[in-house]
Enzyme design. Structure first.
Site, mmCIF file in Angstrom:
data_model
loop_
_atom_site.group_PDB
_atom_site.id
_atom_site.type_symbol
_atom_site.label_atom_id
_atom_site.label_comp_id
_atom_site.label_asym_id
_atom_site.label_seq_id
_atom_site.Cartn_x
_atom_site.Cartn_y
_atom_site.Cartn_z
ATOM 1 N N GLY A 185 -8.635 46.877 41.043
ATOM 2 C CA GLY A 185 -7.934 48.122 41.363
ATOM 3 C C GLY A 185 -6.794 48.333 40.371
ATOM 4 O O GLY A 185 -6.808 47.816 39.250
ATOM 5 N N ASN A 186 -5.815 49.076 40.818
ATOM 6 C CA ASN A 186 -4.656 49.392 40.011
ATOM 7 C C ASN A 186 -3.925 48.119 39.562
ATOM 8 O O ASN A 186 -3.715 47.867 38.375
ATOM 9 C CB ASN A 186 -3.763 50.270 40.899
ATOM 10 C CG ASN A 186 -2.537 50.810 40.218
ATOM 11 O OD1 ASN A 186 -1.440 50.650 40.711
ATOM 12 N ND2 ASN A 186 -2.708 51.471 39.082
ATOM 13 N N GLY A 239 -5.023 44.948 39.940
ATOM 14 C CA GLY A 239 -5.973 44.052 39.301
ATOM 15 C C GLY A 239 -6.163 44.388 37.830
ATOM 16 O O GLY A 239 -6.280 43.497 36.977
ATOM 17 N N PHE A 292 -15.910 45.980 41.665
ATOM 18 C CA PHE A 292 -16.763 46.578 42.681
ATOM 19 C C PHE A 292 -17.403 47.826 42.058
ATOM 20 O O PHE A 292 -16.701 48.719 41.606
ATOM 21 C CB PHE A 292 -15.926 46.945 43.914
ATOM 22 C CG PHE A 292 -16.748 47.507 45.039
ATOM 23 C CD1 PHE A 292 -17.449 46.673 45.894
ATOM 24 C CD2 PHE A 292 -16.839 48.885 45.221
ATOM 25 C CE1 PHE A 292 -18.214 47.197 46.929
ATOM 26 C CE2 PHE A 292 -17.600 49.405 46.248
ATOM 27 C CZ PHE A 292 -18.290 48.561 47.105
ATOM 28 N N LYS A 345 -1.713 41.390 48.616
ATOM 29 C CA LYS A 345 -0.501 41.799 49.320
ATOM 30 C C LYS A 345 -0.723 41.730 50.817
ATOM 31 O O LYS A 345 -1.786 42.059 51.311
ATOM 32 C CB LYS A 345 -0.116 43.217 48.906
ATOM 33 C CG LYS A 345 0.283 43.293 47.429
ATOM 34 C CD LYS A 345 0.768 44.669 47.035
ATOM 35 C CE LYS A 345 0.778 44.846 45.531
ATOM 36 N NZ LYS A 345 1.690 43.937 44.821
ATOM 37 N N ALA A 350 2.560 48.399 39.876
ATOM 38 C CA ALA A 350 1.465 48.160 38.926
ATOM 39 C C ALA A 350 1.569 49.033 37.679
ATOM 40 O O ALA A 350 1.412 48.538 36.559
ATOM 41 C CB ALA A 350 0.126 48.380 39.623
ATOM 42 N N LYS A 368 8.881 42.463 53.610
ATOM 43 C CA LYS A 368 9.745 43.457 52.956
ATOM 44 C C LYS A 368 9.418 44.878 53.421
ATOM 45 O O LYS A 368 10.291 45.737 53.456
ATOM 46 C CB LYS A 368 9.585 43.378 51.441
ATOM 47 C CG LYS A 368 8.189 43.807 51.001
ATOM 48 C CD LYS A 368 8.019 44.004 49.517
ATOM 49 C CE LYS A 368 6.622 44.602 49.275
ATOM 50 N NZ LYS A 368 6.310 44.847 47.886
ATOM 51 N N ASN A 375 6.743 53.260 51.967
ATOM 52 C CA ASN A 375 7.271 52.877 53.278
ATOM 53 C C ASN A 375 8.640 53.512 53.519
ATOM 54 O O ASN A 375 8.915 54.051 54.584
ATOM 55 C CB ASN A 375 7.375 51.348 53.375
ATOM 56 C CG ASN A 375 6.013 50.707 53.492
ATOM 57 O OD1 ASN A 375 5.325 50.871 54.493
ATOM 58 N ND2 ASN A 375 5.604 49.998 52.454
ATOM 59 N N GLN A 381 1.864 50.569 55.369
ATOM 60 C CA GLN A 381 1.846 49.132 55.581
ATOM 61 C C GLN A 381 3.009 48.652 56.447
ATOM 62 O O GLN A 381 2.850 47.817 57.324
ATOM 63 C CB GLN A 381 1.879 48.423 54.222
ATOM 64 C CG GLN A 381 1.469 46.969 54.283
ATOM 65 C CD GLN A 381 0.081 46.789 54.888
ATOM 66 O OE1 GLN A 381 -0.874 47.430 54.465
ATOM 67 N NE2 GLN A 381 -0.028 45.958 55.927
#
Lengths: 344, 344
Positions: free
Chosen positions: B12-13, B15, B42, B122, B156, B206, B272, B300
């Site tokens: 992903g981003n 990764g 993927f 994460k 990222a 966090k 968040n 999250q």
């Protein structure tokens, strides 16, 4: 139980906000404190009236903390000897350049045998000879054994408006209950620790870190970078404390409001960050920015960076504090602002 | 010296940003690593072409990290078994919901006897039964003795653009030199510590603190207050670690990038903070804000607040974490957002 009689030495923006807290708290703990709190106010004329008269008539300090009601048991007194007469607790909340003179004046005055003192003075005296904490300066000049210190993420106007915050007091264990009662409120939460030195170091060294954070902002480096600079700054603050004050300075101090919280506030808002941001963006000198952005007032962070650099140079330890060194080199030696990431 | 062969599991981003670092570093340390890094991607179709084909032809991941050149020795492989074949280092950088399935698939594959793994995943798995760190989940499912973890103030896209930042790796002492070589660069500075648990706890907890910080922003409380909330949040993160992981979790971890720096970043920007700010300002539900502000993605921090609350409730320890409790009560039980300062 003998009640403490409190005098606040100083009446600027922060002194007035603290006067409000202390004035209210002595009434909240009537068994521990005399109800009158005298505040030494440097006499000025404000709109054709003496400032002390205005404060005592209106219970407001219109020059330094306009719009905030002060408790009526907080009494403004223009004469230092009268203000401090019979006081058993002195709260020093002055601009640092007045500390010596006021202490020398006080040393001519008959102070209570048991007088205790706490310093809310921002900054440090640091030069190639050494570091002097204002709490220790006061102790030495007044012949006191130990003087406490208070510092935290406490922007004065926000405190005066009763916005929730925390603060840290470093003091001798014997004085902990008294200082807690004097300062803690539901909106101004106090933690009391033993490390008066760490409390004061944080309050001064944070301003160097804020210069670094401002440079990063000015370069548009984003939040990862800024967080890294703030973190490394905190580590150099801690290292400075351990190196020059030994085990007096404790790791946990940096987790307190005086440490990490004040650093966060200073690096997100604040003049040190703001002027340094402009420095990186415009290439103008700090002197020029002080004129245009601060009405000629001196920026604390760049001055502290210089003083710390002289102190470290004299000990051949500049390289052990790469962030402090890099801030100095960028501001005073023409190094590129980008060094704030390449050289730390 | 046997060279390590690295496989990145995920693309992903984050990764992709990590793939860039790792791909370059294996070439920098040719004595330590095989030059080819396979990355399990993927498989998806992007503009009528297989994503792996695009990555291997253009050396860019246009879907998850557009505009960033990837090293040509980073080879996208759609088959998990082929990607991990002969690998001696697995870098897990997946969304957490895929971890179990990928580990189960991997357990069917003949992995190297000496394979090591590091989790960049994460979050945490936490419910009333307990806390599971993804490093430990991977270790258990793959039969490994210890799995490392990496976390830090690492947005990222900023990392991909080579903006200076720091990161923290928690790993076994034997693996420290290898992981340092694999991840450290002049713009991505790695500190290696022993505390893999603390590293991961910080990265998850966090987000609860960021909800608290966002509520404070939404209420217009100013920077003293926000700094106090961030500081208290850090203290509850530390307390959580000490309480449930004992001396494995070390105080110093919270001074690392994974601790204070990541918390600062998350509480100053980040979704968040942003959604919680809107929650306090508008009174809309989190579900509604997720739809309008996050295209329906789940927030999250609120989810973690709920999971942590269930975990603490089952142990009758909710009251020992007043900030975590208050965030939960505001988001899920209709308590006033102002409780974020009155109840902590």
């Amino acid at each position: 139980m003998v009640k403490e009689r409190v005098c606040i030495v100083g009446s600027g923006n922060w002194g007035s906000a603290v006067g409000k807290i202390v004035g209210n708290n002595v009434l909240r703990y009537k068994d521990a404190f005399e109800p009158e709190v005298r505040q030494w106010v440097f006499q000025e004329t404000y709109k054709n009236e003496k400032l002390t008269d205005i404060i005592n008539r209106t219970h407001e300090n219109p020059k330094y903390l306009p719009g905030i009601g002060l408790p009526s048991n907080l009494v403004a007194v223009p004469d230092l000897a009268e203000a401090t007469r019979d006081a058993t607790v002195l709260v020093f909340v002055l601009p640092h350049q007045f500390v010596k003179q006021v202490c020398d004046d006080l040393s001519q005055v008959p102070l209570s045998q048991t007088v205790k003192a706490i310093s809310l003075i921002k900054g440090l005296e640091i030069n190639s000879n050494g570091v002097t904490l204002f709490s220790e300066e006061i102790a030495r000049r007044l012949g006191l054994q130990h003087v406490a210190a208070l510092s935290g993420a406490n922007i004065a106007n926000e405190v005066a408006e009763e916005k929730f915050c925390e603060s840290t007091i470093g003091c001798h264990a014997d004085d902990e209950p008294m200082y807690f009662k004097l300062f803690d409120t539901p909106y101004f939460r106090v933690q009391v620790i033993r490390d008066h030195a760490g409390v004061q170091l944080c309050g001064a060294l944070k301003n160097i870190v804020a210069v670094g954070a401002g440079l990063s902002d000015g370069l548009g480096y984003g939040s990862n970078t800024k967080a890294a600079i703030v973190r490394r700054g905190l580590m150099e603050m801690r290292q400075f404390g351990h190196t020059f004050f030994g085990s007096v300075v404790q790791d946990n101090t940096f987790f307190e409001s005086c440490g990490i919280a004040d650093l966060i506030t200073t690096c997100s808002g604040g003049r040190n960050r703001m002027v340094s941001e402009a420095f990186a963006q415009t290439g103008k000198s700090i002197e020029e920015l002080e004129k245009t952005m601060l009405n000629g007032q001196k920026l604390q962070g760049t001055l502290t960076a210089k003083e710390v650099h002289e102190f470290l140079s004299a000990r051949n330890m500049v390289d052990q504090f790469p962030l402090f060194k890099t801030v100095y080199r960028i501001i005073y030696e023409g190094a590129s602002p980008t060094c704030i990431v390449t050289d730390i």
